[in-house]
Design an enzyme around this catalytic site. Structure first.
Site, mmCIF file in Angstrom:
data_model
loop_
_atom_site.group_PDB
_atom_site.id
_atom_site.type_symbol
_atom_site.label_atom_id
_atom_site.label_comp_id
_atom_site.label_asym_id
_atom_site.label_seq_id
_atom_site.Cartn_x
_atom_site.Cartn_y
_atom_site.Cartn_z
ATOM 1 N N HIS A 1 56.035 96.400 77.325
ATOM 2 C CA HIS A 1 55.873 95.435 78.193
ATOM 3 C C HIS A 1 56.900 94.794 78.573
ATOM 4 O O HIS A 1 57.584 94.331 77.770
ATOM 5 C CB HIS A 1 54.557 94.626 77.874
ATOM 6 N N ARG B 1 45.718 79.253 86.099
ATOM 7 C CA ARG B 1 47.144 78.726 85.741
ATOM 8 C C ARG B 1 48.089 78.879 86.948
ATOM 9 O O ARG B 1 48.938 78.077 87.360
ATOM 10 C CB ARG B 1 47.676 79.450 84.719
ATOM 11 N N SER C 1 48.392 85.454 76.956
ATOM 12 C CA SER C 1 48.016 86.239 78.003
ATOM 13 C C SER C 1 48.374 87.707 77.984
ATOM 14 O O SER C 1 47.665 88.686 78.128
ATOM 15 C CB SER C 1 48.461 85.606 79.333
ATOM 16 N N LYS D 1 45.881 91.411 76.498
ATOM 17 C CA LYS D 1 45.938 92.283 77.100
ATOM 18 C C LYS D 1 46.371 93.589 76.400
ATOM 19 O O LYS D 1 45.952 94.958 76.361
ATOM 20 C CB LYS D 1 46.684 92.278 78.614
ATOM 21 N N ASP E 1 41.361 86.336 80.353
ATOM 22 C CA ASP E 1 42.959 86.278 80.637
ATOM 23 C C ASP E 1 42.958 86.328 82.222
ATOM 24 O O ASP E 1 43.680 85.562 82.940
ATOM 25 C CB ASP E 1 43.896 87.395 80.152
HETATM 26 N N1 URA Z 1 52.708 88.152 82.106
HETATM 27 C C1 URA Z 1 51.160 87.944 81.897
HETATM 28 O O1 URA Z 1 50.595 88.959 81.679
HETATM 29 N N2 URA Z 1 50.747 86.764 81.733
HETATM 30 C C2 URA Z 1 51.645 85.494 81.729
HETATM 31 O O2 URA Z 1 51.046 84.456 81.623
HETATM 32 C C3 URA Z 1 52.942 85.568 82.521
HETATM 33 C C4 URA Z 1 53.528 87.052 82.518
#
Ligand code: URA
Length: 438
Positions: free
Chosen positions: A82, A168, A183, A187, A161
């Site tokens: 990621h 947010r 966050s 995921k 999320d």
């Molecule tokens: N990427 C994400 O998945 N969440 C965030 O809060 C910032 C970047």
């Protein structure tokens, strides 16, 4: 339990207990807690932070707000990557097939462009016919059959999320290390991976502009993963200037395919090898980074990595012939060069401004409902440290509609600082932070 009491505890710098956290995340997910209370709590967390235990529970509650994919029937250590987001970051598209071709299953669930940063899903959708919307069962089948899947977040993965992120985005609470970390990790933990390699970007084109901030984010992400029983490595990597030459969608996907043909730009290729080596070691397919690099090199030079991508593209409904015939990708009707106003050496490039320039041409969204134009984008000709003559092109812009062209041109010109002195670039890989083996 009253939500206002939970908000007040965090407002006053206290630590939330697991029951309060699960009550809040559950209520926000099912709609019984309204956005205005969630926004107040997000701001309190942003200002007051979270303790490691508290953050682990918060992440776990977000992870279990929906279903969790079970990939245990697929043999091997499943490893994902990621990125925290950058400009010109097309690495997933070449990395995932290269790693899968070395025998490490890669279950990859990616996101869309966010702010000035591009998103892997938007890039993949430039491949004619390619569908990132695959149900979880198909996701598992793809990983089992092809060793990888490249899909978007489904409705039922970490729904807390999805809601909280959208909130947010409009309440000034994105740049909070606990909120970003939970966050991302909720995921990733929901998609069924066993180990994770994070590319934590640092610099003008990243969300974390400085090394100390990025290090704190990297350590927090690795800490959450370790507490959840996963092996996690975070590479802190330079994102001061755009990665590679292409910034857009089709052009970035083509550049990633070029990496699989051994012809990619040096920085994109090097980052692919660095992240891939870490994935192979975590996946148990190499003892050392050197051995892993050798395996990745063989997967690329033999054409297996490219074939893995072609097979997956076909399996996800895409036009695999486009991998060799780039004219099948969407294009742009017009191209112009943007020349330097002065001679000298490129001192710096504000990558975020280049990303916004691409967005203004249509490569990204200014509001969530905007359609992406996959054929437009920026080609970066001059990087930091390069010499440039007066009038020589710094970038080329490919566009279909000229609405955003003047603004994009001005922003990108302003993003370049040209000076007389030679410049040394910093290292591409700044540091690596690893969790302890379990
Ligand atoms: N990427 C994400 O998945 N969440 C965030 O809060 C910032 C970047």
């Amino acid at each position: 339990m009253r939500v206002q009491d939970i908000i007040a505890i965090k407002r006053d710098g206290g630590e939330l207990d697991p029951e309060q956290i699960r009550f809040f995340i559950g209520g926000y997910t099912d709609g019984s807690i309204p956005d205005y209370q969630a926004a107040a709590l997000a701001m309190a967390i942003m200002l007051r932070g979270m303790e490691p235990d508290e953050l682990s529970v918060w992440t776990d509650a977000m992870l279990h707000s929906g279903s969790v994919v079970d990939l245990s029937m697929i043999p091997g250590v499943k490893v994902d990557k990621h990125s925290t987001g950058g400009v010109g970051d097309k690495i997933s598209i070449c990395l995932a097939p290269a790693v899968a071709a070395c025998g490490v299953p890669v279950p990859m669930i990616s996101g869309r462009g966010l702010g000035h940063t591009g998103g892997t899903l938007d890039k993949l959708e430039s491949i004619p016919g390619f569908s990132v919307d695959q149900p979880v069962e198909r996701f598992c089948e793809l990983v089992a059959k092809h060793g990888l899947a490249l899909i978007g977040q489904t409705e039922d993965l970490a729904p807390a999320d999805r809601k909280l992120y959208a909130l947010r985005d409009v309440t000034g609470t994105v740049p909070s290390i606990p909120l970003i970390s939970s966050s991302i990790m909720s995921k990733k933990l929901a998609e069924g991976m066993d180990a994770l390699v994070l590319d934590v970007k640092v610099g003008a084109g990243a969300f974390m502009k400085t090394e100390p901030e990025a290090r704190r984010l990297a350590e927090t992400l690795v800490g959450i993963g370790s507490r959840a029983g996963k092996r996690v490595s975070a590479l802190m990597t330079r994102m001061a200037e755009p990665l590679g030459e292409a910034v857009g969608n089709a052009n970035e996907t083509i550049e990633a395919i070029e990496v699989l043909k051994g012809r990619g730009p040096a920085d994109v290729t090097e980052l692919t090898y660095a992240l891939g080596a870490e994935m192979l070691v975590l996946g148990g397919k190499a003892e050392s980074a050197a051995e892993a690099r050798e395996k990745l090199g063989e997967a690329i030079s033999s054409g297996r990595a490219l074939q893995t991508l072609k097979d997956l593209v076909a399996a996800q409904g895409g036009d695999a012939e486009a991998m060799d015939d780039y004219s099948r990708f969407p294009g742009a009707a017009h191209t112009i060069d943007v020349g330097s106003a002065e001679a000298g050496v490129v001192q710096s490039i504000d990558a975020a401004e280049v990303g916004i320039g691409g967005m203004l041409l249509g490569a990204g969204r200014q509001v969530a409902s905007d359609e992406v134009d996959h054929g437009v984008g920026v080609t970066v000709h001059k990087h930091v440290g390069d010499e440039v003559a007066e009038g020589e092109p710094l970038v080329s812009l490919a566009y279909n509609a000229d609405g955003g062209l003047t603004d994009a041109t001005n922003r990108i010109l302003d993003a370049y600082t040209i000076g007389p002195d030679p410049v040394a670039k910093g290292p591409l890989i700044i540091d690596v932070i690893r969790s302890e083996p379990a």
